[in-house]
Write a protein that holds these residues in place. Structure first.
Motif, PDB file in Angstrom:
ATOM      1  N   UNK A 299       0.806  -1.223   0.000  1.00  0.00           N
ATOM      2  CA  UNK A 299       0.000   0.000   0.000  1.00  0.00           C
ATOM      3  C   UNK A 299       0.838   1.270   0.000  1.00  0.00           C
ATOM      4  N   UNK A 300       2.172   1.138  -0.076  1.00  0.00           N
ATOM      5  CA  UNK A 300       3.021   2.323  -0.165  1.00  0.00           C
ATOM      6  C   UNK A 300       3.327   2.703  -1.600  1.00  0.00           C
ATOM      7  N   UNK A 301       3.666   1.700  -2.415  1.00  0.00           N
ATOM      8  CA  UNK A 301       3.866   1.945  -3.838  1.00  0.00           C
ATOM      9  C   UNK A 301       3.742   0.624  -4.581  1.00  0.00           C
ATOM     10  N   UNK A 302       3.656   0.647  -5.918  1.00  0.00           N
ATOM     11  CA  UNK A 302       3.329  -0.578  -6.670  1.00  0.00           C
ATOM     12  C   UNK A 302       4.534  -1.494  -6.895  1.00  0.00           C
ATOM     13  N   UNK A 303       5.104  -1.990  -5.826  1.00  0.00           N
ATOM     14  CA  UNK A 303       6.239  -2.904  -5.965  1.00  0.00           C
ATOM     15  C   UNK A 303       5.831  -4.207  -6.630  1.00  0.00           C
ATOM     16  N   UNK A 304       4.543  -4.557  -6.503  1.00  0.00           N
ATOM     17  CA  UNK A 304       4.072  -5.815  -7.105  1.00  0.00           C
ATOM     18  C   UNK A 304       4.098  -5.776  -8.630  1.00  0.00           C
ATOM     19  N   UNK A 305       4.101  -4.584  -9.219  1.00  0.00           N
ATOM     20  CA  UNK A 305       4.264  -4.477 -10.673  1.00  0.00           C
ATOM     21  C   UNK A 305       5.709  -4.149 -11.053  1.00  0.00           C
ATOM     22  N   UNK A 306       6.414  -3.427 -10.168  1.00  0.00           N
ATOM     23  CA  UNK A 306       7.799  -3.077 -10.462  1.00  0.00           C
ATOM     24  C   UNK A 306       8.697  -4.314 -10.462  1.00  0.00           C
ATOM     25  N   UNK A 307       8.477  -5.233  -9.520  1.00  0.00           N
ATOM     26  CA  UNK A 307       9.343  -6.414  -9.409  1.00  0.00           C
ATOM     27  C   UNK A 307       9.332  -7.252 -10.684  1.00  0.00           C
ATOM     28  N   UNK A 308       8.157  -7.630 -11.213  1.00  0.00           N
ATOM     29  CA  UNK A 308       8.184  -8.404 -12.461  1.00  0.00           C
ATOM     30  C   UNK A 308       8.688  -7.600 -13.654  1.00  0.00           C
ATOM     31  N   UNK A 309       8.491  -6.264 -13.638  1.00  0.00           N
ATOM     32  CA  UNK A 309       9.024  -5.457 -14.740  1.00  0.00           C
ATOM     33  C   UNK A 309      10.549  -5.510 -14.759  1.00  0.00           C
ATOM     34  N   UNK A 310      11.163  -5.490 -13.577  1.00  0.00           N
ATOM     35  CA  UNK A 310      12.620  -5.581 -13.511  1.00  0.00           C
ATOM     36  C   UNK A 310      13.091  -6.892 -14.125  1.00  0.00           C
ATOM     37  N   UNK A 311      12.408  -7.987 -13.794  1.00  0.00           N
ATOM     38  CA  UNK A 311      12.784  -9.294 -14.357  1.00  0.00           C
ATOM     39  C   UNK A 311      12.594  -9.316 -15.867  1.00  0.00           C
ATOM     40  N   UNK A 312      11.493  -8.730 -16.338  1.00  0.00           N
ATOM     41  CA  UNK A 312      11.240  -8.697 -17.780  1.00  0.00           C
ATOM     42  C   UNK A 312      12.263  -7.839 -18.513  1.00  0.00           C
ATOM     43  N   UNK A 313      12.649  -6.722 -17.903  1.00  0.00           N
ATOM     44  CA  UNK A 313      13.655  -5.868 -18.535  1.00  0.00           C
ATOM     45  C   UNK A 313      15.011  -6.565 -18.601  1.00  0.00           C
ATOM     46  N   UNK A 314      15.317  -7.369 -17.609  1.00  0.00           N
ATOM     47  CA  UNK A 314      16.546  -8.161 -17.662  1.00  0.00           C
ATOM     48  C   UNK A 314      16.449  -9.220 -18.754  1.00  0.00           C
ATOM     49  N   UNK A 315      15.258  -9.794 -18.937  1.00  0.00           N
ATOM     50  CA  UNK A 315      15.046 -10.710 -20.068  1.00  0.00           C
ATOM     51  C   UNK A 315      15.300  -9.997 -21.389  1.00  0.00           C
ATOM     52  N   UNK A 316      14.716  -8.807 -21.520  1.00  0.00           N
ATOM     53  CA  UNK A 316      14.858  -8.054 -22.772  1.00  0.00           C
ATOM     54  C   UNK A 316      16.307  -7.656 -23.030  1.00  0.00           C
ATOM     55  N   UNK A 317      17.072  -7.472 -21.950  1.00  0.00           N
ATOM     56  CA  UNK A 317      18.487  -7.113 -22.099  1.00  0.00           C
ATOM     57  C   UNK A 317      19.363  -8.346 -22.320  1.00  0.00           C
ATOM     58  N   UNK A 318      18.707  -9.525 -22.397  1.00  0.00           N
ATOM     59  CA  UNK A 318      19.422 -10.792 -22.579  1.00  0.00           C
ATOM     60  C   UNK A 318      20.465 -11.015 -21.482  1.00  0.00           C
ATOM     61  N   UNK A 319      20.065 -10.639 -20.269  1.00  0.00           N
ATOM     62  CA  UNK A 319      20.962 -10.824 -19.133  1.00  0.00           C
ATOM     63  C   UNK A 319      21.145 -12.311 -18.859  1.00  0.00           C
ATOM     64  N   UNK A 320      22.401 -12.740 -18.752  1.00  0.00           N
ATOM     65  CA  UNK A 320      22.688 -14.171 -18.642  1.00  0.00           C
ATOM     66  C   UNK A 320      22.702 -14.669 -17.195  1.00  0.00           C
ATOM     67  N   UNK A 321      22.516 -13.778 -16.247  1.00  0.00           N
ATOM     68  CA  UNK A 321      22.551 -14.171 -14.842  1.00  0.00           C
ATOM     69  C   UNK A 321      21.137 -14.476 -14.338  1.00  0.00           C
ATOM     70  N   UNK A 322      21.023 -15.304 -13.310  1.00  0.00           N
ATOM     71  CA  UNK A 322      19.679 -15.619 -12.789  1.00  0.00           C
ATOM     72  C   UNK A 322      18.965 -14.350 -12.316  1.00  0.00           C
ATOM     73  N   UNK A 323      17.701 -14.235 -12.679  1.00  0.00           N
ATOM     74  CA  UNK A 323      16.901 -13.111 -12.213  1.00  0.00           C
ATOM     75  C   UNK A 323      15.439 -13.542 -12.172  1.00  0.00           C
ATOM     76  N   UNK A 324      14.768 -13.143 -11.131  1.00  0.00           N
ATOM     77  CA  UNK A 324      13.347 -13.504 -10.996  1.00  0.00           C
ATOM     78  C   UNK A 324      12.655 -12.565 -10.028  1.00  0.00           C
ATOM     79  N   UNK A 325      11.339 -12.553 -10.133  1.00  0.00           N
ATOM     80  CA  UNK A 325      10.494 -11.775  -9.231  1.00  0.00           C
ATOM     81  C   UNK A 325       9.602 -12.727  -8.450  1.00  0.00           C
ATOM     82  N   UNK A 326       9.491 -12.492  -7.164  1.00  0.00           N
ATOM     83  CA  UNK A 326       8.624 -13.283  -6.298  1.00  0.00           C
ATOM     84  C   UNK A 326       7.562 -12.356  -5.722  1.00  0.00           C
ATOM     85  N   UNK A 327       6.295 -12.654  -6.029  1.00  0.00           N
ATOM     86  CA  UNK A 327       5.179 -11.837  -5.556  1.00  0.00           C
ATOM     87  C   UNK A 327       4.325 -12.694  -4.632  1.00  0.00           C
TER      88      UNK A 327
END
Length: 417
Positions: free
Chosen positions: A331-359
């Motif tokens: 209820x402070x800010x939309x971290x539930x949408x920011x977290x998966x966006x970070x993971x998706x942006x790492x996908x789009x950047x073809x980041x080779x390191x493990x990355x995931x969002x847990x909601x």
């Protein structure tokens, strides 16, 4: 096998004034760890009861202010006169459902709104320690009891205070006992609360064997009192200091933070990829937010230039794993949408390191740190002194803390291999 700690009713009565035997003559408490790290679950069971006898189990612990927190739950013994808290749910009380650690996180303070308070352990020799008294009661009579010790800092961990004058950084370094291999290290800092409130998390991580540098960056002596124009180079200075320490593997240095601090952690991973190799982000944002508590300025600078408000934080150069953890009811800010966006942006950047969002469902903004401690769903913001709603439920936040903390430890363990 459970290591048994046995306290019969006769022994308990010696400690309890006016205690007499009840319809159940005695009980025995079995616990696998009388002393354990604060993030380690304990397995509690009761035996020696009459079949199907009803009893109450309680847990109580004093906090750093001397207030005695307490939880109670009623149980019915099985056909063998036993209760295993990992298998049996209470018929009523402080928590619901089967939960072997339910008595710990569901403790309430003796006064005030439980949702507006969080348990803080007292200190012994400068080290936080929680002493939890577990009792079995029937009709107000104590049948058995045991005292458990929950530690944040194990023997062998050494601490060193860093000062702005000597080290250009304000913080505390926690070094685990030295052994042959070098270990991943963690740079830990907080969010909009400022100061050095992250020391308990730092202590636990050091107790798990990782070198930890916990730093303050505003709202502390010698530092800016507002989150305004904080140089990212300050964090880089801290990371360089940490990388130079004996026992630190400089190729695996992770930034860990929550809320407003996740901006700095992600920005460090992006702009200093040869120094900071990934991040753990609790209740994160994926954009640069402005100054705090007064709005209208920049929170961060890089190379002497302000980082523009409301711009997306890039992730093209991140050189390590990223774990983003959020609650669905923040209820402070939309971290539930920011977290998966970070993971998706790492996908789009073809980041080779493990990355995931847990909601996590029914969890709010308070998903950072270790589990098994009572904490509310609101707080008095330390800088503004205003009451803020964090969201979620106590049970939902506890579930998120358990699973998120397990994921953090697993990430660090993977880097140590």
């Amino acid at each position: 096998m459970l290591r048994r700690v046995m306290l019969l009713a006769t022994a308990a009565c010696l400690l309890a004034s006016g205690c007499t035997s009840g319809s159940t003559d005695h009980a025995t408490i079995q616990v696998d760890h009388v002393t354990a790290l604060a993030d380690q679950p304990v397995h509690l069971a009761v035996s020696g009861l009459h079949p199907h006898a009803g009893v109450k189990l309680s847990a109580q612990a004093p906090d750093r202010d001397g207030k005695n927190w307490r939880a109670e739950a009623t149980f019915t013994a099985d056909d063998h006169g036993a209760i295993d808290l990992d298998r049996a749910g209470p018929t009523g009380g402080s928590y619901q459902g089967v939960d072997g650690m339910g008595l710990f996180w569901s403790m309430n303070p003796p006064d005030g709104d439980p949702d507006l308070q969080a348990y803080a352990p007292p200190a012994e020799d400068g080290r936080p320690v929680e002493h939890v008294e577990i009792q079995v009661l029937q009709k107000g009579k104590i049948l058995a009891g045991v005292r458990l010790t929950r530690q944040w800092l194990v023997a062998g961990v050494t601490t060193r205070t860093l000062t702005l004058a000597a080290d250009k950084v304000s913080g505390v370094y926690l070094a685990p006992p030295r052994d042959a291999p070098k270990h991943p290290a963690v740079l830990v800092f907080g969010g909009s609360e400022g100061g050095l409130g992250v020391k308990p998390v730092a202590a636990l991580l050091a107790s798990h064997g990782y070198p930890i540098l916990a730093i303050a960056y505003f709202h502390a002596p010698g530092l800016p009192q507002d989150l305004r124009d904080i140089p990212l180079e300050y964090f880089a200075t801290a990371a360089r200091w940490l990388a130079r320490q004996p026992g630190v593997d400089p190729a695996h240095l992770i930034a860990l933070s929550a809320s407003r601090g996740t901006e700095a952690a992600l920005l460090l991973s992006e702009h200093f990829p040869d120094l900071v190799h990934g991040a753990v982000l609790y209740a994160p944002t994926d954009v640069v937010v402005g100054s705090f508590p007064e709005i209208g300025g920049a929170a961060w600078t890089l190379g002497g230039r302000e980082l523009q408000y409301d711009t997306r934080i890039p992730v093209d150069h991140v050189s390590g794993p990223v774990l983003a953890i959020a609650g669905s009811d923040d209820q402070l800010w939309p971290s539930m949408t920011a977290a998966p966006r970070i993971a998706l942006e790492l996908d789009d950047a073809h980041n080779r390191f493990p990355h995931r969002a847990l909601i996590y469902p029914q969890a709010g903004h308070g998903v950072s740190g270790a589990p098994y401690l009572p904490m509310g769903t609101k707080e008095v913001q330390p800088v503004t002194r205003r009451v803020i709603s964090l969201g979620g439920t106590r049970a939902g936040n506890e579930a998120a803390l358990r699973q998120g903390w397990t994921a953090v430890l697993a990430l660090l363990e993977s880097l140590a291999r």
